[in-house]
Design a protein around this motif. Structure first.
Motif, PDB file in Angstrom:
ATOM      1  N   SER A 149      -1.615 -15.685 -10.657  1.00  0.00           N
ATOM      2  CA  SER A 149      -2.792 -16.551 -10.497  1.00  0.00           C
ATOM      3  C   SER A 149      -2.342 -17.998 -10.321  1.00  0.00           C
ATOM      4  N   PRO A 150      -2.750 -18.653  -9.266  1.00  0.00           N
ATOM      5  CA  PRO A 150      -2.311 -20.027  -9.030  1.00  0.00           C
ATOM      6  C   PRO A 150      -2.943 -20.993 -10.043  1.00  0.00           C
ATOM      7  N   VAL A 151      -4.046 -20.573 -10.625  1.00  0.00           N
ATOM      8  CA  VAL A 151      -4.728 -21.460 -11.565  1.00  0.00           C
ATOM      9  C   VAL A 151      -4.050 -21.420 -12.942  1.00  0.00           C
ATOM     10  N   THR A 152      -3.908 -20.218 -13.453  1.00  0.00           N
ATOM     11  CA  THR A 152      -3.376 -20.083 -14.815  1.00  0.00           C
ATOM     12  C   THR A 152      -1.876 -19.820 -14.822  1.00  0.00           C
ATOM     13  N   GLY A 153      -1.332 -19.429 -13.673  1.00  0.00           N
ATOM     14  CA  GLY A 153       0.083 -19.100 -13.593  1.00  0.00           C
ATOM     15  C   GLY A 153       0.403 -17.761 -14.242  1.00  0.00           C
ATOM     16  N   GLU A 154      -0.648 -16.997 -14.587  1.00  0.00           N
ATOM     17  CA  GLU A 154      -0.419 -15.712 -15.248  1.00  0.00           C
ATOM     18  C   GLU A 154      -0.218 -14.591 -14.240  1.00  0.00           C
ATOM     19  N   LEU A 155       0.512 -13.581 -14.683  1.00  0.00           N
ATOM     20  CA  LEU A 155       0.723 -12.402 -13.850  1.00  0.00           C
ATOM     21  C   LEU A 155      -0.561 -11.558 -13.854  1.00  0.00           C
ATOM     22  N   ILE A 156      -1.038 -11.220 -12.666  1.00  0.00           N
ATOM     23  CA  ILE A 156      -2.220 -10.345 -12.608  1.00  0.00           C
ATOM     24  C   ILE A 156      -1.794  -8.885 -12.504  1.00  0.00           C
ATOM     25  N   ASP A 157      -0.839  -8.608 -11.617  1.00  0.00           N
ATOM     26  CA  ASP A 157      -0.366  -7.218 -11.479  1.00  0.00           C
ATOM     27  C   ASP A 157       0.917  -7.225 -10.665  1.00  0.00           C
ATOM     28  N   GLN A 158       1.673  -6.165 -10.821  1.00  0.00           N
ATOM     29  CA  GLN A 158       2.798  -5.956  -9.918  1.00  0.00           C
ATOM     30  C   GLN A 158       2.343  -4.961  -8.853  1.00  0.00           C
ATOM     31  N   VAL A 159       2.575  -5.307  -7.605  1.00  0.00           N
ATOM     32  CA  VAL A 159       2.002  -4.484  -6.526  1.00  0.00           C
ATOM     33  C   VAL A 159       3.043  -4.176  -5.457  1.00  0.00           C
ATOM     34  N   VAL A 160       2.724  -3.195  -4.607  1.00  0.00           N
ATOM     35  CA  VAL A 160       3.496  -2.978  -3.380  1.00  0.00           C
ATOM     36  C   VAL A 160       2.627  -3.473  -2.226  1.00  0.00           C
ATOM     37  N   LEU A 161       3.191  -4.402  -1.449  1.00  0.00           N
ATOM     38  CA  LEU A 161       2.427  -4.980  -0.344  1.00  0.00           C
ATOM     39  C   LEU A 161       2.919  -4.362   0.964  1.00  0.00           C
ATOM     40  N   THR A 162       1.994  -3.855   1.770  1.00  0.00           N
ATOM     41  CA  THR A 162       2.365  -3.304   3.075  1.00  0.00           C
ATOM     42  C   THR A 162       1.738  -4.178   4.155  1.00  0.00           C
ATOM     43  N   ARG A 163       2.543  -4.502   5.155  1.00  0.00           N
ATOM     44  CA  ARG A 163       1.993  -5.340   6.225  1.00  0.00           C
ATOM     45  C   ARG A 163       1.822  -4.516   7.504  1.00  0.00           C
ATOM     46  N   PHE A 164       0.700  -4.679   8.166  1.00  0.00           N
ATOM     47  CA  PHE A 164       0.453  -4.105   9.496  1.00  0.00           C
ATOM     48  C   PHE A 164       0.175  -5.272  10.430  1.00  0.00           C
ATOM     49  N   THR A 165       0.764  -5.246  11.615  1.00  0.00           N
ATOM     50  CA  THR A 165       0.480  -6.339  12.549  1.00  0.00           C
ATOM     51  C   THR A 165      -0.464  -5.834  13.636  1.00  0.00           C
ATOM     52  N   ALA A 166      -1.269  -6.742  14.170  1.00  0.00           N
ATOM     53  CA  ALA A 166      -2.214  -6.382  15.234  1.00  0.00           C
ATOM     54  C   ALA A 166      -1.426  -6.008  16.489  1.00  0.00           C
ATOM     55  N   PRO A 167      -1.822  -5.021  17.249  1.00  0.00           N
ATOM     56  CA  PRO A 167      -3.016  -4.200  17.034  1.00  0.00           C
ATOM     57  C   PRO A 167      -2.702  -2.891  16.334  1.00  0.00           C
ATOM     58  N   HIS A 168      -1.529  -2.811  15.711  1.00  0.00           N
ATOM     59  CA  HIS A 168      -1.120  -1.514  15.146  1.00  0.00           C
ATOM     60  C   HIS A 168      -1.579  -1.358  13.712  1.00  0.00           C
ATOM     61  N   SER A 169      -2.877  -1.339  13.521  1.00  0.00           N
ATOM     62  CA  SER A 169      -3.401  -1.130  12.177  1.00  0.00           C
ATOM     63  C   SER A 169      -4.706  -0.371  12.318  1.00  0.00           C
ATOM     64  N   TYR A 170      -5.271  -0.003  11.185  1.00  0.00           N
ATOM     65  CA  TYR A 170      -6.528   0.744  11.233  1.00  0.00           C
ATOM     66  C   TYR A 170      -7.609  -0.039  11.960  1.00  0.00           C
ATOM     67  N   THR A 171      -7.721  -1.314  11.659  1.00  0.00           N
ATOM     68  CA  THR A 171      -8.793  -2.114  12.259  1.00  0.00           C
ATOM     69  C   THR A 171      -8.402  -2.685  13.614  1.00  0.00           C
ATOM     70  N   GLY A 172      -7.098  -2.615  13.916  1.00  0.00           N
ATOM     71  CA  GLY A 172      -6.646  -3.238  15.158  1.00  0.00           C
ATOM     72  C   GLY A 172      -6.306  -4.708  14.934  1.00  0.00           C
ATOM     73  N   GLU A 173      -6.552  -5.186  13.703  1.00  0.00           N
ATOM     74  CA  GLU A 173      -6.238  -6.583  13.385  1.00  0.00           C
ATOM     75  C   GLU A 173      -5.018  -6.619  12.470  1.00  0.00           C
ATOM     76  N   GLU A 174      -4.623  -7.807  12.112  1.00  0.00           N
ATOM     77  CA  GLU A 174      -3.584  -7.931  11.100  1.00  0.00           C
ATOM     78  C   GLU A 174      -4.158  -7.416   9.781  1.00  0.00           C
ATOM     79  N   VAL A 175      -3.387  -6.558   9.090  1.00  0.00           N
ATOM     80  CA  VAL A 175      -3.881  -5.978   7.850  1.00  0.00           C
ATOM     81  C   VAL A 175      -2.811  -6.090   6.770  1.00  0.00           C
ATOM     82  N   ILE A 176      -3.238  -6.433   5.565  1.00  0.00           N
ATOM     83  CA  ILE A 176      -2.356  -6.399   4.393  1.00  0.00           C
ATOM     84  C   ILE A 176      -2.977  -5.409   3.415  1.00  0.00           C
TER      85      ILE A 176
END
Lengths: 478, 650
Positions: A76-103
């Motif tokens: 969190s940029p406000v409190t500086g606290e950890l919210i969660d540990q995550v796996v982030l996947t990036r899709f670039t347009a147009p190769h995603s479900y929506t055809g847009e950039e997707v995270i």
């Protein structure tokens, strides 16, 4: 029509369609893992400041190639606290479900974590996605055609195995392809008619006339097969309504409970369509079944009079299958018979309940005497006998609705059905006109009418109802 | 790029005159444009390179045919000239597709082409406010002040400078045209006229893209060298109709003085000649670069593209009453002359045929019609209109239809009035212009009934009902004609009503009538309208059972019968038209900036920016604009409207 269209547009308008939108893409409720999806240009830049990769070898989010992931912490940029540990996947347009950039963030699935992450992303400038918005964007970006987009919702909402398989076939474009095939055939017929009409002095009408008759017959059969399939397809999305009816104390609610216990219950204790019914939803061999107990009826003293009440009658009339429960003793059989004849239901099956009681044999014989053509079914909730036969009867009824080959994808959507009905009507009229000696200009016009209807089905023709409620049926996150 | 002042400063240049509207070209488009302009009150000049070729028909000597006949009827209904002139010059009339239904029923006439030219030239000469002048325009003069170009005048080869407010380009196939007969190729226009040099360059200079098209015409032979015995004679209809609604009760042609056409077939020798000489065909060897029409291929093309077809039909059509020249429809070719002669002589009856004019192919410059607006004004150049073959079409009727609309709209622009834009459900002319401007064309565009989605409504019998009110409001329909039109419509409506109300009872007499018509006898009383819905029964058949009927003219009877007989089908089509119009009415403001609409695919964005459709309906017809793009556009338009409303409220 226009009114609906207006409302849909209005709801769509509140959003600027190309802002970054965000939603939880997995079902609501607690789960081990959940996926939060962001779609729109700049999604990577948006998330980058709050995503701290666990290792230096991960580049900034906006430099990640499409189809790659990174592990990191959301702070969190406000409190500086950890919210969660995550796996982030990036899709670039147009190769995603929506055809847009997707995270996509795969996070832990507690309600609190999901909510904190969504709140954080909204505070960064994204907007909450509306129901169906991701799919709508996919459609608008040309990733899905209309039938496919509509299939997405069927797939999400599919509650049984058969429903899901059919929706998947729709999503794959099976129906679109088959409709295109029918359109092609119609176009070829139209082209032969036009040739004769355009070049009257190069007369080839005899050969064309024969082609036309055969071609229209064939196309009519094909379209008809799909229209017929709707009676099954509708059940796959809306469920099959099976009603338990009968005089008071015939054993309806016991049977309902017994079936609810032995079958996979999808939903229990759904309030009925009227206050007078009790309804549960179960899965019988992949068929979603609404099991309805006409509960209110049993409490009244005068059954006949009560049946005269329109709403109870409606429940029975709209049912796909009605089991009429008859319990010993034999005394009331005459009354049952009168009611059943009054109702004139096609799919009514007499069912002797409480088959464990001694008088049941006498009852069965009496019923057989009344309805010599009917197969009499029996069951006993106590012993569990006959429940399997009921299940088989349900499956049999479902299967008897379909007239088409096994591999056909079923029509599930009433919009599709309406388009096909209209296409079928035009083809029939064209065939009748041809046999009735009506001139070819009319036949050509009818064939065109049929093509128009098919084009509307596949979304090739855009009527101004195109962005109609289709997308508003979606749940958030898809 | 020059303006009038600059052009006048050149040596020898002089100011030759000033007009509201100048029409370049005296072909079918030019004549209609000039007549409409002058009749609507504008000082008009029509310029042609050779005044002996006004309204020339350098290809087939006929007017009308499938879809083209409908066009002529529409031109007439709007107040154009072609129908009237054709009625006076026809030497044979046939109603095509008589057994195929009213939607495709198409009038066609063989025309005495010299007579037609004379009639049209005289009409031009006798029209108030119209000057007819021989001269070749080599440059358009424009004012380039401000951000848009504006037409100021034209410069002729002789350095005559004319000042004007608008120009209508109707140059046909003359721009940098080239004639090709086998290996022999030279600069030239149709019928051995000169090509127009210079104007193409001037158009390019104005930033307009040109494309190169090709078309062709068959040989003409001397009738006296033909043996008609092995041919099939084709006579005109015993009772001809007229093109013009003015003449519909009394077609000027005498039915007994019609001149027949003849039908013959190509033979195995024809094929052999072509196959042996294919290497000498400029079309197939690549000498011809222009794109030719698919629907009107040369004979060598037909053999190459349809090798399975054994033989092809060839029609012999008379070129006029006072000439022995005959046109060989179906035998268009660009083969060398020696091959042409052998080819012609391989046909039954033509063994000793003498060619009078050789077949030739012609290549010419034309505009990409997508540069135009629906009014036929060139986008970005105020006052420049264009019509006819320069817009990529083929055919006299297509040209005339555009000429009429360009003439009307050039005037309306000067009057500060909205342009006349016919939509696809109103007229073939609407289909034609919409196709050209929305889709463009990659070959000379020929009108076909199949291009019209609503042809049950776009019939040749009701062009007046569809368009005469528009012609009247524009100002091209005079009082007498308007009165006639209104009376006719009223008589038709009254009779339709009467047919719905009069009931016929079953009787021995009615049984006999039904039986003689091959339909089942009546079982209960039926209205005349019910009876007319039976395919076997026509309006005139019922006279015996309906002795008190009013006396209607032949065309009125047809109108009544068609309206009743096809009522149900027409209603279906009208429902489809209702759907279509919904999208046509969703207009797109001209100020829209497609670059601001996110979600449009790049291709759609470019095409929409270039072609600037006036409605969602039109946008939908642009190739490369997908349903999804349209959905994006619809949503965007709705948001514009909302912002606008909020702005008003705020």
């Amino acid at each position: 029509m226009n009114g609906d269209y207006q409302t849909v547009l209005d709801t769509n308008l509140t959003s600027q369609d190309h802002e970054i939108c965000v939603a939880v893409a997995t079902p609501p409720g607690q789960s081990g893992i959940a996926v939060i999806r962001l779609s729109g240009k700049g999604a990577a830049e948006l998330i980058d400041p709050v995503f701290k990769p666990v290792s230096k070898r991960f580049p900034p989010v906006f430099s990640m190639p499409g189809y790659t992931c990174a592990v990191g912490k959301i702070i969190s940029p406000v409190t500086g606290e950890l919210i969660d540990q995550v796996v982030l996947t990036r899709f670039t347009a147009p190769h995603s479900y929506t055809g847009e950039e997707v995270i996509e963030l795969s996070c832990h699935g507690s309600l609190a974590i999901k909510q904190s992450l969504i709140d954080l992303i909204l505070s960064l400038g994204a907007r909450a996605a509306e129901p169906g918005e991701f799919t709508k964007r996919a459609f608008l970006n040309g990733k899905l055609d209309l039938i496919q987009a509509e299939a997405v919702i069927d797939l999400i909402q599919a509650e049984t195995d058969r429903s899901a398989r059919n929706a998947a076939a729709l999503l794959q474009g099976d129906l679109s392809q088959q409709m295109m095939f029918i359109s092609d055939n119609l176009y070829q017929l139209l082209a032969s008619i036009e040739l004769v009409l355009e070049y009257p002095e190069h007369d080839e009408s005899d050969t064309v006339s024969a082609q036309l008759a055969a071609g229209l017959d064939l196309i009519e059969q094909k379209i008809n097969r799909y229209v017929q399939g709707f009676s099954q397809g509708r059940i796959l999305t809306e469920g099959m309504t099976v009603v338990l009816a009968g005089r008071p104390n015939a054993g309806k609610s016991s049977l309902l409970n017994a079936l609810a216990n032995t079958e996979r219950a999808i939903v229990t204790d759904v309030p009925g369509t009227t206050r007078d019914t009790i309804e549960i939803k179960i899965d019988i061999d992949g068929i979603p079944v609404h099991l309805v107990d006409t509960a209110g009826v049993r409490e009244t003293e005068d059954t006949v009079e009560k049946l005269g009440v329109a709403r109870t009658r409606d429940v029975l009339q709209s049912a796909d299958l009605v089991f009429w429960l008859i319990a010993p003793p034999v005394d009331h059989l005459q009354e049952d018979q009168t009611i059943m004849e009054q109702l004139q239901l096609q799919s009514l099956v007499p069912l002797v309940s409480k088959d464990d009681l001694n008088e049941s044999l006498a009852l069965r014989q009496a019923i057989e005497a009344c309805w010599p053509d009917q197969t009499i079914m029996t069951c006993s909730v106590l012993t569990g006998e006959g429940l399997d036969a009921i299940r088989k009867k349900v499956i049999e009824t479902y299967e008897s609705l379909g007239a088409q080959a096994q591999n056909d994808v079923l029509l599930t959507n009433s919009r599709h059905k309406a388009c096909l009905d209209s296409a079928l009507l035009s083809v029939r009229k064209a065939r009748e006109a041809l046999h009735g000696g009506i001139t070819w200009d009319i036949i050509a016009s009818l064939v065109r009418g049929s093509l128009d209807a098919l084009a509307e089905l596949t979304g090739d023709a855009v009527s101004d109802t195109l962005v109609d409620t289709i997308f508003s049926r979606f749940c958030v996150g898809k | 790029m020059k303006n009038v002042t600059a052009a006048l400063s050149a040596s020898g240049a002089y100011l030759a005159g000033e007009y509201d509207i100048i029409v370049i070209g005296t072909g079918h488009a030019g004549c209609e444009a000039a007549l409409a302009s002058a009749r609507l009150g504008r000082q008009t000049l029509i310029l042609g390179m050779n005044l002996d070729t006004v309204a020339n028909m350098p290809c087939n000597p006929n007017i009308g045919g499938t879809a083209k006949g409908q066009l002529v009827r529409e031109i007439d209904a709007l107040g154009g000239e072609m129908g009237r002139a054709a009625d006076r010059a026809m030497i044979q009339f046939r109603m095509l597709n008589a057994s195929r239904g009213p939607a495709v029923l198409s009038p066609r006439a063989q025309i005495d082409r010299r007579l037609y030219q004379q009639i049209m030239k005289e009409t031009l000469e006798k029209t108030e406010r119209l000057d007819v002048r021989q001269g070749e325009v080599i440059e358009l003069l424009v004012d380039a002040d401000g951000h848009e170009l504006r037409i100021e005048g034209v410069r002729l080869r002789t350095e005559a400078i004319y000042r004007c407010k608008s120009v209508i380009l109707a140059t046909g196939t003359f721009l940098e045209s080239r004639i090709i007969i086998g290996d022999c190729q030279y600069s030239g226009g149709p019928d051995s006229q000169f090509a127009a040099h210079g104007l193409s360059e001037s158009l390019r200079d104005l930033g307009l893209l040109l494309q190169r098209f090709k078309t062709g015409t068959p040989a003409r032979i001397n009738r006296r060298s033909v043996d008609f015995t092995p041919m099939e004679q084709q006579d005109g209809d015993p009772i001809p109709f007229a093109f013009s609604y003015e003449n519909e009760e009394n077609p000027p042609i005498n039915p007994d003085e019609q001149i027949p056409c003849y039908l013959t077939w190509t033979t195995p020798q024809t094929r052999a000649v072509i196959e042996q000489n294919l290497d000498r065909s400029p079309l197939l060897s690549g000498v011809i670069e222009g794109v030719g029409p698919r629907y009107c291929p040369s004979i060598e093309d037909k053999y190459v593209k349809f090798p399975d077809k054994e033989r092809h039909q060839i029609f012999l059509e008379p070129m006029g009453r006072n000439t022995e020249e005959m046109y060989l429809q179906g035998l268009s070719s660009s083969m060398p002359e020696d091959v042409q002669l052998i080819m012609v002589r391989s046909l039954p009856g033509l063994q000793s045929a003498r060619i009078m004019r050789s077949a030739y192919a012609i290549e010419y410059d034309c505009l990409d019609p997508r540069l135009l607006q629906m009014s036929l004004e060139v986008r970005g150049i105020t006052g420049l209109f264009s019509a006819g073959q320069i817009n990529g079409t083929s055919g006299y009727e297509e040209a005339a239809g555009q000429g009429l609309i360009a003439g009307i709209n050039a005037v309306r622009k000067l009057n500060d009035e909205e342009p006349v834009i016919l939509d696809r459900s109103q007229a073939y002319i609407g289909v034609l212009i919409d196709d050209l401007i929305t889709k463009g064309t990659t070959e000379p565009y020929r009108m076909m009934t199949a291009r019209a989605e609503y042809r049950l409504v776009l019939r040749q019998d009701n062009a007046d009902a569809r368009l005469t009110p528009i012609g009247r409001s524009v100002g091209l329909i005079d009082q007498a004609r308007w009165d006639h039109f209104q009376i006719k419509q009223e008589r038709i409506q009254t009779e339709i009503e009467r047919c719905r109300n009069i009931r016929i009872r079953p009787s021995a007499e009615s049984d006999a009538v039904m039986r003689s018509l091959g339909t089942v006898p009546l079982r209960q009383p039926a209205s005349l309208a019910d009876l007319l819905k039976r395919p076997e029964i026509h309006y005139e058949d019922l006279e015996v059972l309906d002795p008190d009927r009013p006396s209607l003219s032949r065309v009125e009877q047809t109108a009544v019968e068609v309206s009743i007989k096809y009522e149900g089908y027409i209603r279906l089509e009208e429902e489809r038209i209702g759907q279509f119009r919904k999208l046509e009415r969703k207009s797109i403001p001209d100020s829209i900036d497609y670059r601001l609409i996110k979600g449009l695919r790049i291709e759609a964005q470019q095409k929409l920016s270039r072609q600037r459709p006036i409605s969602i309906g039109q946008a939908k017809r642009i190739s490369g604009v997908s349903p999804a793009d349209l959905a994006v556009l619809l949503i965007y338009l709705q948001s514009l409207k909302r912002d606008d409303e909020e702005g008003k409220r705020g």
